[in-house]
Design a protein around this motif. Structure first.
Motif, PDB file in Angstrom:
ATOM      1  N   PHE A 118     -27.247 102.601  27.423  1.00 51.59           N
ATOM      2  CA  PHE A 118     -27.132 103.230  28.732  1.00 51.59           C
ATOM      3  C   PHE A 118     -25.723 103.137  29.312  1.00 51.59           C
ATOM      4  N   SER A 154     -28.352 103.283  34.631  1.00 46.32           N
ATOM      5  CA  SER A 154     -29.672 102.922  34.103  1.00 46.32           C
ATOM      6  C   SER A 154     -30.815 103.732  34.688  1.00 46.32           C
ATOM      7  N   ARG A 170     -32.915 106.762  33.561  1.00 44.33           N
ATOM      8  CA  ARG A 170     -33.200 106.646  32.124  1.00 44.33           C
ATOM      9  C   ARG A 170     -34.191 105.528  31.832  1.00 44.33           C
TER      10      ARG A 170
END
Length: 761
Positions: free
Chosen positions: A440, A492, A495
């Motif tokens: 990420f 982050s 996702r």
């Protein structure tokens, strides 16, 4: 299909589609449960609702539910309430520890589980079904809260559902780690992988070696700090937090560390939420911070940098094992986790090959090369870790010298495509965390959430008897260029929510997930998460018009405001709001960004417009189907590097794809031919590349997506008359796994694959 039949079909489908969307709004759960049966009505919670725990083993989970409700109701619920009832029951028939059932009727809420962890997962489902207002910590109490009636049976698909955070490259407060744990709990993750040490900083107190933190936890600004500080003036999310900067001996230093008492409290906090914290103490490489404090740990007696990575500790000196075992003893005593992660990745072995002590050890132990020497080190560490009742975990690099079946492997190197299968064949358990999808720290883009959502935990070709060795997935957040909490949030979220559904539900429905995610954006905002706003769509970055163009952008959420500028400045909260349609009649750049009511800003989109006449088609002599492709087996920094090179081979390909016969780890391909369009118009093209690519049509630059980077979609337009036009697409892959996609759109349609029949040469 005739029009009458189509009309009837649509009339039948439309109510079903509306019903499905309504259900997703009524039950906006992420991850989605194993089984959900909608029901009519609502359950109303008031201050008089009774919270009844029928088994004392669930007292912690009942307390968590009570703490969730108390701020909104202004009062703690009592087991002797005289209103409706919420009941927590033990159900030994539920066979999986994290499994639960949840029944909500207008009269009662019943949560059932066999184990406390299952009951906690049920509480998190309740949390997501409650109004988003419960996330407002300072909100005024309300008379009641409602839950939609429903029947849920739920359990996770995979045992390892993890998130990782690197606190070594850049440091994060203990307060933020607590917030991170809360988010993991909300989305039913159960593993928090803390990367505590690396070249750039040692972040955990080790009492036997105090210089690891007094010296190893601090550094003068490095090249990564320089990069983020250059970005900080235009984006404060890149500014180094002042609380992690100190003046020492006339030097400005950045850093910090966690005491064992601080970490012990975090472990307790996570355990109450049924999240296991996995410590990573990277070795034998990535240890510059330790070697600076204790130089004798390396084979050369000093820290340094080799051809590719930092100088590691020396596996051929016994004091190395005294150090590593003492460090791991304190780590094991501190962390109750089942696994201890030692990395064992990216080890620069040059100093080992040159060390007389290593040459002697290798001869004595029958070790043939430095890869096997690393395995010797890993095996010794594993034996020690096992003596303490723990299991060892490593990155998949460690497979190269050989691993014991007892070692757990995290697969990250997407370009080593057979590594997961080899690990499974060797008997290792595997956690999937491929760099191409689940790192990420890679910049998010329009397809990044969908790519995560479509991840396969079990790779293709794994025999049925090895499927169970793939125990789950994890996303990693490496923080070389992520210096702040806000930036972690942005990288982050959302996702992380996509991954939560992959590892919990394991029967993906991306369209449903997208609908449910809209509600979670609002919840994240109430939670203070600086998430990445949904992508704006319906346009390209490079735009052309013949007479005029009209810009129309649909808001992802009604509460967002779209602000724009045309003077080159960045959109601000007080910039003009973009109208429903904006006519473009002259070349210009329009910058657009979405803003939430609380002021969170989305990505800035720079839409460049230029005026074009329709390109005149050409007449190709004796055209043949497909494109000509020139293949170069070499690494390139950009597509221009292919110019003037000797072609390794050529082939004809039906579309813009990389054939299976291309197997070089790094390569470039030049696709040449003609694109025949069926009608005159302004065509949009969407070019996704990993690493880089450039698209030209009718000898006009349409998309520049060049360079070495993760999968990124870039887009552009070109005005074409009906007929054939010269087509040139360049693509390079630098190593690590490739992505190549090209789609088109006409008159604002959804992007579509280009038909094979359009290509010729």
């Amino acid at each position: 299909m005739n029009r009458i039949y189509l009309s009837v079909l649509l009339s039948l489908l439309t109510p079903l589609l509306v019903w499905a969307q309504t259900q997703q709004q009524r039950y906006p759960l992420i991850p989605y449960p194993t089984s959900l049966t909608p029901a009519q009505g609502e359950f109303t919670i008031t201050a008089q609702t009774a919270l009844i725990v029928q088994d004392s083993r669930f007292r912690n989970e009942a307390d968590q539910l009570g703490q969730l409700l108390q701020p909104s109701l202004g009062k703690s619920l009592s087991p002797r309430g005289n209103g409706t009832k919420i009941i927590l029951q033990h159900d030994p028939a539920i066979t999986q520890a994290e499994g639960y059932s949840l029944t909500i009727t207008p009269q009662q809420v019943t949560l059932k589980a066999a184990q406390p962890v299952g009951m906690f997962r049920a509480v998190q489902t309740i949390r997501q079904l409650l109004p988003i207002s419960i996330e407002q910590k300072m909100a005024k109490p309300v008379p009641s809260l409602t839950l939609p009636a429903v029947q849920i049976q739920d359990q996770p698909a995979y045992a390892w559902r993890g998130m990782h955070l690197d606190v070594s490259r850049h440091f994060f407060s203990m307060d933020y780690l607590h917030k991170f744990v809360d988010r993991l709990a909300l989305y039913k993750f159960n593993k928090f992988h803390l990367h505590l040490t690396d070249d750039q900083g040692w972040r955990i107190e080790i009492k036997k070696y105090p210089k690891l933190t007094s010296e190893g936890a601090w550094r003068t600004f490095n090249n990564q700090d320089s990069v983020v500080l250059k970005r900080a003036p235009t984006n404060p999310d890149f500014d180094l937090p002042k609380q992690f900067i100190r003046q020492q001996n006339g030097k400005t230093q950045y850093g910090g560390f966690y005491t064992q008492d601080q970490m012990r409290e975090l472990i307790r906090y996570a355990a109450a939420r049924h999240i296991e914290i996995i410590p990573e103490i990277d070795m034998p490489g990535h240890l510059t911070a330790a070697i600076k404090a204790y130089p004798s740990l390396s084979c050369t007696g000093q820290e340094g940098w080799g051809k590719t990575f930092s100088v590691p500790i020396c596996p051929c000196n016994e004091p190395t094992y005294a150090f590593t075992e003492a460090v791991l003893s304190e780590i094991i005593a501190l962390f109750p986790s089942q696994y201890v992660h030692i990395g064992a990745d990216e080890v620069e072995k040059t100093t080992w090959a040159q060390s007389p002590a290593c040459q002697e050890l290798m001869k004595r132990e029958g070790i043939k090369n430095v890869e096997e020497l690393q395995s010797y080190f890993v095996h010794r560490i594993e034996k020690f870790v096992q003596s303490k009742g723990k299991k060892l975990m490593v990155w998949d690099d460690a497979l190269e010298g050989g691993l014991k079946p007892s070692t757990a492997v995290m697969y990250w190197r997407s370009w080593v495509k057979d590594a997961p299968q080899k690990a499974a064949q060797n008997g290792n358990t595997v956690v999937m965390t491929p760099v191409s999808t689940l790192y990420f720290d890679n910049p998010p883009g329009i397809q990044s959430v969908e790519n995560v959502y479509n991840l396969a935990i079990v790779p293709q070709g794994v025999p049925a008897n090895q499927v169970n060795q793939f125990i789950g997935g994890q996303a990693n957040i490496w923080t070389e260029y992520i210096p702040t909490e806000n930036r972690v949030d942005y990288m982050s979220m959302p996702r992380m929510t996509a991954l939560s559904e992959v590892v919990w539900t394991n029967h993906p429905d991306y369209a449903s997930y997208q609908q449910r995610l809209l509600s979670h954006f609002l919840r994240m905002e109430q939670m203070g998460i600086k998430y990445r706003l949904p992508d704006l769509t319906g346009f390209t970055e490079e735009n052309v018009f013949v007479d005029k163009a009209t810009l129309r952008i649909k808001k992802p959420l009604a509460s967002y405001a779209l602000r724009y500028t045309t003077d080159g400045s960045q959109p601000q909260r007080n910039s003009p709001e973009l109208p429903a349609s904006l006519d473009i009649t002259q070349p210009q750049t329009v910058k657009v960004a979405a803003f939430t009511p609380s002021g969170v800003q989305g990505d800035v989109y720079s839409l460049r417009y230029q005026q074009q006449s329709y390109a005149t088609p050409v007449t190709a002599a004796n055209p043949q189907a497909g494109l000509q492709a020139s293949y170069y087996k070499k690494a390139f920094r950009n597509t221009k590097g292919m110019n003037g090179q000797t072609t390794d081979s050529t082939f004809i390909i039906h579309n813009l794809v990389v054939p299976k016969s291309v197997n070089a780890p790094s390569f470039g391909i030049q696709f040449r031919g003609y694109l025949t369009v069926p009608q005159t118009g302004v065509y949009s093209f969407f070019y996704t590349c990993d690493d880089g690519g450039v698209l030209r049509i009718a000898d006009r630059l349409v998309v520049d997506n060049d360079g070495n980077h993760a999968p990124i979609e870039k887009s552009g337009q070109v005005a074409l008359q009906q007929g054939a036009h010269p087509f040139a697409a360049d693509f390079i892959e630098g190593g690590g796994g490739f992505t190549l996609k090209l789609k088109y759109s006409l008159n604002g349609s959804e992007p579509m694959d280009i038909p094979d029949s359009w290509f010729s040469h």
